[in-house]
Design an enzyme around this catalytic site. Structure first.
Site, PDB file in Angstrom:
ATOM      1  N   GLY A  13       0.780  -1.235   0.000  1.00  0.00           N
ATOM      2  CA  GLY A  13       0.000   0.000   0.000  1.00  0.00           C
ATOM      3  C   GLY A  13       0.807   1.278   0.000  1.00  0.00           C
ATOM      4  O   GLY A  13       0.291   2.334   0.368  1.00  0.00           O
ATOM      5  N   SER A  14       2.071   1.217  -0.431  1.00  0.00           N
ATOM      6  CA  SER A  14       2.863   2.453  -0.387  1.00  0.00           C
ATOM      7  C   SER A  14       2.353   3.485  -1.403  1.00  0.00           C
ATOM      8  O   SER A  14       2.423   4.691  -1.146  1.00  0.00           O
ATOM      9  CB  SER A  14       4.351   2.162  -0.601  1.00  0.00           C
ATOM     10  OG  SER A  14       4.626   1.800  -1.924  1.00  0.00           O
ATOM     11  N   ASN A  15       1.815   3.043  -2.524  1.00  0.00           N
ATOM     12  CA  ASN A  15       1.230   4.011  -3.466  1.00  0.00           C
ATOM     13  C   ASN A  15      -0.047   4.627  -2.892  1.00  0.00           C
ATOM     14  O   ASN A  15      -0.299   5.820  -3.061  1.00  0.00           O
ATOM     15  CB  ASN A  15       0.941   3.355  -4.824  1.00  0.00           C
ATOM     16  CG  ASN A  15       2.165   3.353  -5.714  1.00  0.00           C
ATOM     17  OD1 ASN A  15       2.609   4.401  -6.170  1.00  0.00           O
ATOM     18  ND2 ASN A  15       2.732   2.179  -5.932  1.00  0.00           N
ATOM     19  N   MET A  90      -3.387  -6.636  -7.525  1.00  0.00           N
ATOM     20  CA  MET A  90      -2.695  -7.663  -8.307  1.00  0.00           C
ATOM     21  C   MET A  90      -3.630  -8.672  -8.969  1.00  0.00           C
ATOM     22  O   MET A  90      -3.216  -9.781  -9.293  1.00  0.00           O
ATOM     23  CB  MET A  90      -1.651  -8.369  -7.430  1.00  0.00           C
ATOM     24  CG  MET A  90      -0.628  -7.423  -6.813  1.00  0.00           C
ATOM     25  SD  MET A  90       0.164  -6.275  -7.987  1.00  0.00           S
ATOM     26  CE  MET A  90       1.463  -7.311  -8.627  1.00  0.00           C
ATOM     27  N   ARG A  91      -4.873  -8.292  -9.190  1.00  0.00           N
ATOM     28  CA  ARG A  91      -5.806  -9.168  -9.920  1.00  0.00           C
ATOM     29  C   ARG A  91      -6.148  -8.517 -11.249  1.00  0.00           C
ATOM     30  O   ARG A  91      -6.152  -7.287 -11.352  1.00  0.00           O
ATOM     31  CB  ARG A  91      -7.106  -9.345  -9.151  1.00  0.00           C
ATOM     32  CG  ARG A  91      -6.934  -9.764  -7.715  1.00  0.00           C
ATOM     33  CD  ARG A  91      -6.689 -11.242  -7.599  1.00  0.00           C
ATOM     34  NE  ARG A  91      -6.684 -11.634  -6.198  1.00  0.00           N
ATOM     35  CZ  ARG A  91      -6.426 -12.854  -5.793  1.00  0.00           C
ATOM     36  NH1 ARG A  91      -6.144 -13.807  -6.650  1.00  0.00           N
ATOM     37  NH2 ARG A  91      -6.434 -13.160  -4.512  1.00  0.00           N
ATOM     38  N   ASN A 107      -4.556   2.742 -13.390  1.00  0.00           N
ATOM     39  CA  ASN A 107      -3.617   1.746 -12.864  1.00  0.00           C
ATOM     40  C   ASN A 107      -2.208   2.312 -12.922  1.00  0.00           C
ATOM     41  O   ASN A 107      -1.892   3.130 -13.790  1.00  0.00           O
ATOM     42  CB  ASN A 107      -3.688   0.472 -13.719  1.00  0.00           C
ATOM     43  CG  ASN A 107      -2.777  -0.627 -13.191  1.00  0.00           C
ATOM     44  OD1 ASN A 107      -2.651  -0.818 -11.969  1.00  0.00           O
ATOM     45  ND2 ASN A 107      -2.127  -1.360 -14.082  1.00  0.00           N
ATOM     46  N   HIS A 109       1.789   0.901 -13.164  1.00  0.00           N
ATOM     47  CA  HIS A 109       2.546  -0.313 -13.461  1.00  0.00           C
ATOM     48  C   HIS A 109       4.039   0.028 -13.457  1.00  0.00           C
ATOM     49  O   HIS A 109       4.442   1.055 -14.010  1.00  0.00           O
ATOM     50  CB  HIS A 109       2.124  -0.865 -14.824  1.00  0.00           C
ATOM     51  CG  HIS A 109       2.782  -2.168 -15.156  1.00  0.00           C
ATOM     52  ND1 HIS A 109       2.421  -3.357 -14.544  1.00  0.00           N
ATOM     53  CD2 HIS A 109       3.792  -2.472 -16.010  1.00  0.00           C
ATOM     54  CE1 HIS A 109       3.183  -4.328 -15.010  1.00  0.00           C
ATOM     55  NE2 HIS A 109       4.025  -3.826 -15.900  1.00  0.00           N
TER      56      HIS A 109
HETATM   57  C1  GAR Z   1       4.001  -1.133  -7.258  1.00  0.00           C
HETATM   58  O1  GAR Z   1       5.325  -1.200  -7.717  1.00  0.00           O
HETATM   59  C2  GAR Z   1       3.028  -1.161  -8.422  1.00  0.00           C
HETATM   60  O2  GAR Z   1       3.459  -0.454  -9.533  1.00  0.00           O
HETATM   61  C3  GAR Z   1       2.966  -2.638  -8.708  1.00  0.00           C
HETATM   62  O3  GAR Z   1       2.938  -3.260  -7.448  1.00  0.00           O
HETATM   63  C4  GAR Z   1       3.631  -2.422  -6.514  1.00  0.00           C
HETATM   64  C5  GAR Z   1       2.694  -2.151  -5.356  1.00  0.00           C
HETATM   65  O4  GAR Z   1       3.354  -1.515  -4.310  1.00  0.00           O
HETATM   66  N1  GAR Z   1       1.812  -2.970  -9.484  1.00  0.00           N
HETATM   67  C6  GAR Z   1       1.813  -3.894 -10.448  1.00  0.00           C
HETATM   68  O5  GAR Z   1       2.773  -4.571 -10.727  1.00  0.00           O
HETATM   69  C7  GAR Z   1       0.481  -4.034 -11.178  1.00  0.00           C
HETATM   70  N2  GAR Z   1       0.652  -4.714 -12.411  1.00  0.00           N
HETATM   71  P1  GAR Z   1       2.537  -0.824  -3.148  1.00  0.00           P
HETATM   72  O6  GAR Z   1       1.537  -1.862  -2.610  1.00  0.00           O
HETATM   73  O7  GAR Z   1       3.553  -0.475  -2.123  1.00  0.00           O
HETATM   74  O8  GAR Z   1       1.838   0.379  -3.700  1.00  0.00           O
END
Ligand code: GAR
Length: 192
Positions: A13-15, A90-91, A107, A109
């Site tokens: 969940g850092s984003n 991630m789904r 989204n 990526h």
């Molecule tokens: C992030 O790097 C995001 O870009 C990636 O998962 C990570 C989630 O980090 N997403 C994907 O790969 C989607 N295809 P977070 O939970 O710390 O935000």
């Protein structure tokens, strides 16, 4: 006018946190109305608690993806959200959900799309040997990691990078880029 967001997250969940921090700092005129997660142990749930954001864990059944998406969609509508932000969700969304919220799902990526779609994008970039990678914010479409691009940021890839070091460098850019891209897109839709 503030844009009402729903956040979909599966993990750390850092984003999600970077979006909440941008709101707190006054850089994004927005309110996160609901966090929805498919994982009961997602770090994003703790962040929601910390920032006093409503959250809901909906168990995910691979054999009945529609059940998750119907529940999530109903919650998102009940909370009058204008945009849905996938933050490490991630789904793969089904066409049902994409059509229900057409052009309203963003989204992020960890690659410069259209390169390295899918899981482990940073590992794919290292294995391919690219010298530049980065992150992309795009509108979700029916194909995974596809759809109109809103914003991208590039980072260098160094010879001694590991999956972890490259992921960390890209993540730093993700945290800066996502709030900016959400704001730009919301402005374009005249939501703020
Ligand atoms: C992030 O790097 C995001 O870009 C990636 O998962 C990570 C989630 O980090 N997403 C994907 O790969 C989607 N295809 P977070 O939970 O710390 O935000």
């Amino acid at each position: 006018m503030a844009v009402n967001l729903a956040v979909l997250a599966s993990g750390r969940g850092s984003n999600f946190k970077s979006i909440l921090q941008a709101i707190e700092a006054g850089d994004l005129d927005s309110s996160v109305k609901i966090l929805v997660t498919d994982r009961g142990n997602a770090g994003a749930l703790r962040i929601a608690e910390e920032y006093d954001v409503n959250s809901k864990y909906i168990p995910y059944d691979r054999d009945n993806r529609r059940a998750f998406e119907e529940q999530a969609g109903d919650l998102i509508e009940e909370n009058e959200c204008d945009l849905i932000v996938m933050a490490g969700y991630m789904r793969v969304l089904t066409p049902y959900f994409i059509r229900r919220f057409e052009n309203r799902i963003l989204n992020i990526h960890p690659s410069l799309l259209p390169a390295f779609k899918g899981l482990h994008a940073q590992r794919q970039a290292l294995e391919y040997g690219v010298k530049i990678s980065g992150c992309t914010v795009h509108i979700a479409s029916e194909d995974m990691d596809s759809g109109p691009i809103i914003a991208q940021r590039a980072v260098p890839v160094f010879d001694d990078d590991t999956e972890e070091s490259l992921s960390e460098r890209i993540l730093g850019e993700e945290h800066k880029l996502y709030p900016i891209a959400i704001r730009e897109y919301a402005e374009k839709l005249e939501l703020i």
